[in-house]
Scaffold this motif. Structure first.
Motif, mmCIF file in Angstrom:
data_model
loop_
_atom_site.group_PDB
_atom_site.id
_atom_site.type_symbol
_atom_site.label_atom_id
_atom_site.label_comp_id
_atom_site.label_asym_id
_atom_site.label_seq_id
_atom_site.Cartn_x
_atom_site.Cartn_y
_atom_site.Cartn_z
ATOM 1 N N ASP A 111 1.032 -1.161 0.116
ATOM 2 C CA ASP A 111 0.108 -0.032 0.009
ATOM 3 C C ASP A 111 0.946 1.319 0.062
ATOM 4 O OD1 ASP A 111 -2.738 -0.703 -0.151
ATOM 5 O OD2 ASP A 111 -2.785 -1.109 1.826
ATOM 6 N N GLU A 112 1.976 1.109 0.820
ATOM 7 C CA GLU A 112 2.775 2.333 0.901
ATOM 8 C C GLU A 112 3.443 2.754 -0.355
ATOM 9 O OE1 GLU A 112 2.617 -0.065 3.011
ATOM 10 O OE2 GLU A 112 1.597 0.820 4.780
ATOM 11 N N SER A 113 4.022 1.900 -0.961
ATOM 12 C CA SER A 113 4.719 1.914 -2.286
ATOM 13 C C SER A 113 3.778 2.306 -3.137
ATOM 14 C CB SER A 113 5.273 0.517 -2.647
ATOM 15 O OG SER A 113 6.260 0.728 -3.741
ATOM 16 N N VAL A 114 2.590 1.817 -3.276
ATOM 17 C CA VAL A 114 1.655 2.279 -4.428
ATOM 18 C C VAL A 114 1.165 3.727 -4.030
ATOM 19 C CG1 VAL A 114 -0.560 1.913 -5.288
ATOM 20 C CG2 VAL A 114 0.871 -0.031 -4.927
ATOM 21 N N ASP A 115 0.702 4.121 -2.878
ATOM 22 C CA ASP A 115 0.460 5.275 -2.532
ATOM 23 C C ASP A 115 1.658 6.475 -3.047
ATOM 24 O OD1 ASP A 115 -1.900 4.628 -1.576
ATOM 25 O OD2 ASP A 115 -1.253 4.530 0.411
ATOM 26 N N ALA A 116 2.881 6.103 -2.767
ATOM 27 C CA ALA A 116 3.863 6.822 -3.007
ATOM 28 C C ALA A 116 3.918 7.131 -4.486
ATOM 29 C CB ALA A 116 5.268 6.266 -2.614
ATOM 30 N N GLY A 117 3.947 6.069 -5.391
ATOM 31 C CA GLY A 117 4.051 6.076 -6.664
ATOM 32 C C GLY A 117 3.011 7.004 -7.369
ATOM 33 N N PHE A 118 1.642 6.900 -6.796
ATOM 34 C CA PHE A 118 0.705 7.725 -7.292
ATOM 35 C C PHE A 118 0.810 9.309 -6.935
ATOM 36 C CE2 PHE A 118 -2.328 3.986 -7.493
ATOM 37 C CZ PHE A 118 -2.407 3.908 -9.350
ATOM 38 N N ALA A 119 1.405 9.568 -5.780
ATOM 39 C CA ALA A 119 1.573 10.987 -5.334
ATOM 40 C C ALA A 119 2.704 11.379 -6.097
ATOM 41 C CB ALA A 119 2.113 10.666 -3.983
ATOM 42 N N LYS A 120 3.806 10.683 -6.450
ATOM 43 C CA LYS A 120 5.007 11.102 -7.498
ATOM 44 C C LYS A 120 4.229 11.432 -8.854
ATOM 45 C CE LYS A 120 9.337 10.152 -9.352
ATOM 46 N NZ LYS A 120 10.829 9.074 -9.182
ATOM 47 N N ALA A 121 3.505 10.397 -9.192
ATOM 48 C CA ALA A 121 2.946 10.571 -10.753
ATOM 49 C C ALA A 121 2.236 11.864 -10.732
ATOM 50 C CB ALA A 121 2.377 9.303 -10.941
ATOM 51 N N ARG A 122 1.069 12.027 -9.901
ATOM 52 C CA ARG A 122 0.206 13.065 -9.846
ATOM 53 C C ARG A 122 0.822 14.436 -9.717
ATOM 54 N NH1 ARG A 122 -3.887 9.434 -6.421
ATOM 55 N NH2 ARG A 122 -4.723 8.182 -8.147
ATOM 56 N N ALA A 123 2.111 14.357 -8.682
ATOM 57 C CA ALA A 123 2.538 15.732 -8.513
ATOM 58 C C ALA A 123 3.449 16.123 -9.957
ATOM 59 C CB ALA A 123 4.019 15.497 -7.783
ATOM 60 N N ALA A 124 3.859 15.256 -10.798
ATOM 61 C CA ALA A 124 4.695 15.284 -11.949
ATOM 62 C C ALA A 124 3.437 15.603 -13.234
ATOM 63 C CB ALA A 124 5.549 14.343 -12.543
ATOM 64 N N ASN A 125 2.562 14.831 -13.098
ATOM 65 C CA ASN A 125 1.608 14.976 -14.336
ATOM 66 C C ASN A 125 0.143 15.414 -14.173
ATOM 67 O OD1 ASN A 125 3.689 14.090 -15.867
ATOM 68 N ND2 ASN A 125 2.905 11.855 -15.865
ATOM 69 N N GLY A 126 -0.148 15.534 -13.068
ATOM 70 C CA GLY A 126 -1.739 15.753 -12.721
ATOM 71 C C GLY A 126 -2.432 14.262 -12.259
ATOM 72 N N GLN A 127 -3.452 14.288 -12.143
ATOM 73 C CA GLN A 127 -4.285 13.052 -11.688
ATOM 74 C C GLN A 127 -4.525 12.318 -13.131
ATOM 75 O OE1 GLN A 127 -6.012 11.700 -9.106
ATOM 76 N NE2 GLN A 127 -6.553 10.096 -10.678
ATOM 77 N N GLU A 128 -4.278 11.207 -13.011
ATOM 78 C CA GLU A 128 -4.532 10.261 -14.112
ATOM 79 C C GLU A 128 -5.796 9.757 -14.481
ATOM 80 O OE1 GLU A 128 -4.653 7.394 -10.803
ATOM 81 O OE2 GLU A 128 -3.389 9.132 -11.123
ATOM 82 N N SER A 129 -6.131 9.871 -15.744
ATOM 83 C CA SER A 129 -7.544 9.422 -15.927
ATOM 84 C C SER A 129 -7.247 8.234 -16.966
ATOM 85 C CB SER A 129 -8.214 10.452 -16.903
ATOM 86 O OG SER A 129 -7.308 10.793 -18.010
#
Length: 260
Positions: A62-80
């Motif tokens: 969970d922690e790793s996936v949460d960190a991945g989404f946080a990094k991705a969204r900080a760079a690219n915005g919310q994924e659709s």
């Protein structure tokens, strides 16, 4: 969904094989792509080549996936867009007798659970967390907020000897496709699954040529292994076609796997 520079996507297992091909295909459309993978060196290389972002992610955490989404969204915005390609396999009979000494052993429950955690639970973990994020997006055409593609296998339907755990994990992905699509239908998020046959991925490329030739000959037509770009093409079709929802589609050259 129109794929262009206004769209952000996450591809799990995007450092190689089917995931890499999909990440490259999305980027070629202008999509901002984040790659989730444990292969840091390969992932960083692919991300650099497509102008994306690499996130070192373990889909069983969970922690790793949460960190991945946080990094991705900080760079690219919310994924659709989410495409789940992360997965692995193993093979062992449920119970077997040694030809050498007649001793009996059974499939390790630890190994069984390990595969389920990666292929099935890991997929659901990423889908649930991504879908929750997509709910924050404003609806687009037809009220659409997102599109998700999961990866199963033809082994979900005709698993071979030794594939009880693998088939169970991939069958679970198939089994949850329609319920997830129904869960998310009121929020405008579509969900589909691809069941690949025998593909020429890095794992297969390490096999002896004779083995690959025999596998290719077993495919009705065309008599060859599948190309990762063909998986990516179907994934993009599922994303772009707004009426594609709740489906499990085999991509296998019409193969039906024999027992062994």
């Amino acid at each position: 969904m129109k794929l262009d520079s206004t769209i952000a996507a996450v591809v799990t297992g995007g450092a190689s094989g089917l995931g890499e091909a999909t990440a490259r295909a999305l980027a070629a459309k202008g999509v901002k792509v984040a790659i989730f993978d444990l292969q840091a060196e390969k992932g960083e290389k692919v991300a650099a080549e497509i102008g994306g972002v690499f996130c070192e992610v373990n889909v069983t955490s969970d922690e790793s996936v949460d960190a991945g989404f946080a990094k991705a969204r900080a760079a690219n915005g919310q994924e659709s867009v989410l495409v789940c390609c992360a997965g692995t396999g193993n093979a062992m009979k449920t119970a077997s007798r040694s030809k050498e000494d007649g001793s009996i052993k059974h499939f390790s429950l630890e190994a069984f659970n390990w595969l389920i955690q990666i292929n099935l639970v890991g997929t659901f973990r990423c889908v649930a967390k991504s879908a929750a994020g997509m709910l924050t997006l404003d609806p687009g055409v037809d009220g659409e907020r997102g599109a998700i593609v999961m990866t199963a296998s033809v082994a979900a339907e005709d698993g071979q000897i030794g594939q009880a755990a693998y088939s169970a994990s991939k069958g679970g992905v198939v089994g949850m496709t329609l319920p997830i699509a129904r869960d998310l239908m009121g929020e405008g998020i579509r969900v589909n699954t691809i069941l690949p046959g025998i593909f020429n991925t890095p794992l297969m490329q390490g096999a002896p040529q004779q083995v690959k030739d025999n596998l290719a000959a077993s495919v009705p037509f065309p008599k060859r292994l599948g190309n990762a770009s063909e998986y990516a093409n179907l994934a993009l079709t599922m994303i772009e076609n707004g009426y594609f929802n709740g489906e499990d589609v085999r991509l296998d050259g019409a193969i039906r796997m024999a027992p062994r």
